[in-house]
Design a protein around this motif. Sequence first.
Motif: not given
Length: 351
Positions: A257-277
């Motif tokens: 789904d070109a429109n919805n695949a990976g939606q807001l994934l960049e925010l989750d990735a940044i959250l995961a990185v910051t949560l990891g220190g």
Amino acid sequence: MTEHEPTAPSWPQRALAHPLFWPALTLSLLVLGNGVLNPGFLSLQWRDGHLYGNLVDIGNRAAPLILVSLGMTLVIAARGLDISVGAVLAISATVAAWMIAGGEGAGSRLPMPLAIVAALTVAALCGLWNGLLVVKAGMQPIVATLILMVAGRGVAQLISGGQILTVYYPPYFYFGNGYLLGLPFSLFVVTAVCALLYLALNRTALGLFVRAIGGNPLAAHVAGVPARAITIGLYVFCAFSAGLAGILVSSNVRSADANNAGQLLELDAILAVTLGGTLLTGGRFSLAGSVLGALIIQALTTTIYSIGVPPQVNLVVKAALVFVVMLLQSAPFRASVRGLLRRRAAGGEIR
């Protein structure tokens, strides 16, 4: 021991000071909390040669986010940022699905290995584009990657003709739904990427170079570190990891789904990185911490669904968790809390 010789910190103090302590504690509390609320949550079952259970599901569903978070970690470590990873995931998934998708019962339109290589190559080219804009054109990372974030989904929709592409080729399903040695194949993909990154960053000078670029880019350049080439390479890897995640996602849902695949994934990735220190200012990073951060996000999502909280509350709870964990990781905050407790224990006035 002389009067002025500092005492060695005790093991609890060393544990509390370890950058992975709070993410690991958070993940453990989430898992144990689920086990208390749902007695069958921690159970594992072996059926038909496969291992089943909620813990396996968390790891399997977190695999795409882990891959993207690993790439994001290295970009952030070099004082960069990539907010186009969600669009790159959509492009990669769409390219693979377009090259493979055929009619129901029909075979692949093109050889599957060719489709996989093409999807990952397109993703890597997206990363090269981002890297060149940052390094050669001198754009701010958030602006450079914002261009692809906006245009990328349009490119994916052009490839798919604005339609959701359904994949009917069973061998392709193995990437996101297959099992190897009783465990989901996606876990082996994540393990392989983690192992390669560990070797590259700890057995070569690359890890030192990345820390040097993030710590002081000018000093790294003066010292002869090929900062520009390495920075471009990090953006390429970040996009490549997003493309690999796109393969897992499209294989799992058997469509793109070109429109919805990976939606807001960049925010989750940044959250995961910051949560990891990992510091957003660059220099210090932790791949293991990013993996824990991605697992925390997935475990939190699973918790919200399991206790019946409306999905709309997911983002609010996620933000609150990030706020608490980041406070716990903050050395000045912990120091102020310790000082407050000492003054209270001493009976002094708290202002």
